[in-house]
Design an enzyme around this catalytic site. Structure first.
Site, mmCIF file in Angstrom:
data_model
loop_
_atom_site.group_PDB
_atom_site.id
_atom_site.type_symbol
_atom_site.label_atom_id
_atom_site.label_comp_id
_atom_site.label_asym_id
_atom_site.label_seq_id
_atom_site.Cartn_x
_atom_site.Cartn_y
_atom_site.Cartn_z
ATOM 1 N N HIS A 7 0.825 -1.217 0.000
ATOM 2 C CA HIS A 7 0.000 0.000 0.000
ATOM 3 C C HIS A 7 0.855 1.262 0.000
ATOM 4 O O HIS A 7 2.046 1.220 0.286
ATOM 5 C CB HIS A 7 -0.981 0.021 1.182
ATOM 6 C CG HIS A 7 -0.364 0.084 2.550
ATOM 7 N ND1 HIS A 7 -0.087 -1.029 3.302
ATOM 8 C CD2 HIS A 7 0.019 1.144 3.316
ATOM 9 C CE1 HIS A 7 0.421 -0.656 4.472
ATOM 10 N NE2 HIS A 7 0.509 0.652 4.510
ATOM 11 N N GLU A 43 -8.357 5.021 9.704
ATOM 12 C CA GLU A 43 -7.872 4.732 8.360
ATOM 13 C C GLU A 43 -8.915 4.033 7.498
ATOM 14 O O GLU A 43 -9.831 3.377 8.011
ATOM 15 C CB GLU A 43 -6.622 3.857 8.437
ATOM 16 C CG GLU A 43 -6.862 2.508 9.101
ATOM 17 C CD GLU A 43 -5.617 1.644 9.067
ATOM 18 O OE1 GLU A 43 -4.707 1.916 9.854
ATOM 19 O OE2 GLU A 43 -5.562 0.722 8.245
ATOM 20 N N GLN A 60 -3.947 3.408 1.544
ATOM 21 C CA GLN A 60 -4.289 3.514 2.963
ATOM 22 C C GLN A 60 -4.419 5.002 3.292
ATOM 23 O O GLN A 60 -3.422 5.716 3.364
ATOM 24 C CB GLN A 60 -3.185 2.881 3.827
ATOM 25 C CG GLN A 60 -3.466 2.922 5.320
ATOM 26 C CD GLN A 60 -2.312 2.372 6.149
ATOM 27 O OE1 GLN A 60 -1.149 2.654 5.865
ATOM 28 N NE2 GLN A 60 -2.623 1.587 7.165
ATOM 29 N N HIS A 84 3.865 7.370 3.543
ATOM 30 C CA HIS A 84 4.798 6.234 3.516
ATOM 31 C C HIS A 84 4.455 5.281 2.393
ATOM 32 O O HIS A 84 3.369 5.317 1.827
ATOM 33 C CB HIS A 84 4.826 5.488 4.853
ATOM 34 C CG HIS A 84 3.530 4.825 5.241
ATOM 35 N ND1 HIS A 84 2.552 5.468 5.952
ATOM 36 C CD2 HIS A 84 3.063 3.573 5.017
ATOM 37 C CE1 HIS A 84 1.538 4.630 6.161
ATOM 38 N NE2 HIS A 84 1.814 3.474 5.597
ATOM 39 N N GLU A 134 7.426 1.019 5.194
ATOM 40 C CA GLU A 134 6.774 0.011 6.037
ATOM 41 C C GLU A 134 6.981 -1.351 5.395
ATOM 42 O O GLU A 134 7.007 -1.465 4.167
ATOM 43 C CB GLU A 134 5.276 0.350 6.123
ATOM 44 C CG GLU A 134 4.429 -0.632 6.928
ATOM 45 C CD GLU A 134 2.944 -0.238 6.949
ATOM 46 O OE1 GLU A 134 2.600 0.906 6.551
ATOM 47 O OE2 GLU A 134 2.123 -1.086 7.338
HETATM 48 N N1 CMX Z 1 8.478 10.590 5.541
HETATM 49 C C1 CMX Z 1 9.730 11.118 5.389
HETATM 50 N N2 CMX Z 1 10.393 11.740 6.385
HETATM 51 C C2 CMX Z 1 9.773 11.825 7.572
HETATM 52 C C3 CMX Z 1 8.498 11.282 7.801
HETATM 53 C C4 CMX Z 1 7.843 10.647 6.717
HETATM 54 N N3 CMX Z 1 6.605 10.122 6.860
HETATM 55 N N4 CMX Z 1 8.152 11.504 9.085
HETATM 56 C C5 CMX Z 1 9.172 12.161 9.642
HETATM 57 N N5 CMX Z 1 10.139 12.364 8.731
HETATM 58 C C6 CMX Z 1 11.398 13.087 8.939
HETATM 59 C C7 CMX Z 1 11.122 14.502 9.434
HETATM 60 O O1 CMX Z 1 10.899 15.377 8.355
HETATM 61 C C8 CMX Z 1 12.345 14.830 10.234
HETATM 62 O O2 CMX Z 1 13.372 15.241 9.370
HETATM 63 P P1 CMX Z 1 14.230 16.566 9.673
HETATM 64 O O3 CMX Z 1 14.930 16.281 10.974
HETATM 65 O O4 CMX Z 1 15.157 16.648 8.501
HETATM 66 O O5 CMX Z 1 13.234 17.682 9.770
HETATM 67 C C9 CMX Z 1 12.741 13.487 10.823
HETATM 68 O O6 CMX Z 1 12.137 12.480 9.996
HETATM 69 C C10 CMX Z 1 12.236 13.344 12.249
HETATM 70 O O7 CMX Z 1 10.836 13.603 12.212
HETATM 71 P P2 CMX Z 1 9.970 14.153 13.408
HETATM 72 O O8 CMX Z 1 8.892 15.014 12.837
HETATM 73 O O9 CMX Z 1 10.836 14.712 14.497
HETATM 74 O O10 CMX Z 1 9.211 12.860 13.915
HETATM 75 P P3 CMX Z 1 9.733 11.684 14.841
HETATM 76 O O11 CMX Z 1 11.221 11.510 14.778
HETATM 77 O O12 CMX Z 1 9.073 11.829 16.165
HETATM 78 O O13 CMX Z 1 9.017 10.469 14.074
HETATM 79 C C11 CMX Z 1 9.136 8.542 12.734
HETATM 80 C C12 CMX Z 1 9.409 10.040 12.798
HETATM 81 C C13 CMX Z 1 9.432 8.072 11.328
HETATM 82 C C14 CMX Z 1 10.049 7.831 13.744
HETATM 83 C C15 CMX Z 1 7.640 8.322 13.102
HETATM 84 O O14 CMX Z 1 6.836 8.976 12.168
HETATM 85 C C16 CMX Z 1 7.257 6.867 13.170
HETATM 86 O O15 CMX Z 1 7.483 6.185 14.150
HETATM 87 N N6 CMX Z 1 6.594 6.325 12.088
HETATM 88 C C17 CMX Z 1 6.174 4.956 12.059
HETATM 89 C C18 CMX Z 1 4.736 4.799 12.503
HETATM 90 C C19 CMX Z 1 3.749 5.470 11.591
HETATM 91 O O16 CMX Z 1 4.088 6.211 10.689
HETATM 92 N N7 CMX Z 1 2.435 5.164 11.837
HETATM 93 C C20 CMX Z 1 1.337 5.685 11.043
HETATM 94 C C21 CMX Z 1 0.972 4.752 9.906
HETATM 95 C C22 CMX Z 1 0.324 3.472 10.414
HETATM 96 C C23 CMX Z 1 0.141 2.406 9.328
HETATM 97 O O17 CMX Z 1 0.704 2.505 8.250
HETATM 98 O O18 CMX Z 1 -0.596 1.439 9.605
HETATM 99 CO CO CO Z 2 0.769 1.738 6.265
#
Ligand code: CMX
Ligand code: CO
Length: 160
Positions: A7, A43, A60, A84, A134
């Protein structure tokens, strides 16, 4: 290893309005909706192609349930858009371990529950050229015995 795009995750402010856009514009229908409190999302899964045996590709659509969630934070910073990409695999546990061994940060020690009883983990976007990635094993693939099962899945199998 990875066998498909499972997805694309798309962050939105208003799930119902966004579902309406995808239905009216492309004719995609919602196959499933759920709230995943652990992930902080409401979602909708829209089937693009395939069947429930694990070969399906979905959109998604994700609306945050709280501002401090991953999607809530991302929306506040970037606005709506692609959040993502998710690659499908018959064995998320094995692939996460193999990819982690190459030095890519895997965000969870153990895969967690994803949409429709899938098993998911994430790779850090900073280790993937800016793409939050993912890895997912669908419920259909899990039933086929590809991935390690959770206790609920074992229970399900015993029930059937
Ligand atoms: N795509 C690309 N870059 C991303 C991003 C994304 N979706 N999310 C965060 N970033 C980048 C930010 O831009 C930031 O970069 P800079 O430092 O250069 O500005 C950096 O990563 C850190 O981002 P943040 O805003 O401080 O956020 P966190 O570190 O707290 O969290 C992450 C980032 C990836 C660890 C967190 O989003 C995560 O744990 N994701 C996994 C879970 C998730 O996304 N769940 C929702 C979907 C559920 C599903 O698919 O079922
Ligand atoms: Co997903």
């Amino acid at each position: 290893m990875l066998t498909r795009i499972d997805h694309i995750g798309i962050a939105c402010h208003d799930l119902d309005a966004t579902v309406g856009f995808y239905r009216a514009t492309y004719g995609f229908e919602v196959a499933h909706t759920e709230v995943n409190e652990e992930q902080g999302v409401r979602e909708a899964m829209l089937r693009v192609n395939g069947t429930d045996d694990g070969g399906t590709t979905w959109l998604q659509l994700l609306e945050p349930t709280r501002e401090d969630s991953a999607v809530g934070k991302w929306l506040a910073k970037n606005g709506e858009g692609v959040h993502h990409i998710a690659f499908g695999t018959p064995d998320v546990d094995a692939d996460a371990a193999a990819i982690g061994a190459k030095g890519v940060r895997v965000l969870y020690d153990e895969p967690r529950r994803g949409s429709m009883e899938s098993r998911i983990t994430f790779l850090h976007p900073k280790d993937c050229h800016g793409v939050l990635t993912e890895l997912v094993t669908s419920a259909g693939e899990r039933a086929a015995g590809g991935a390690e099962t959770t206790e609920e899945a074992v229970q399900d199998n015993e029930d059937h």
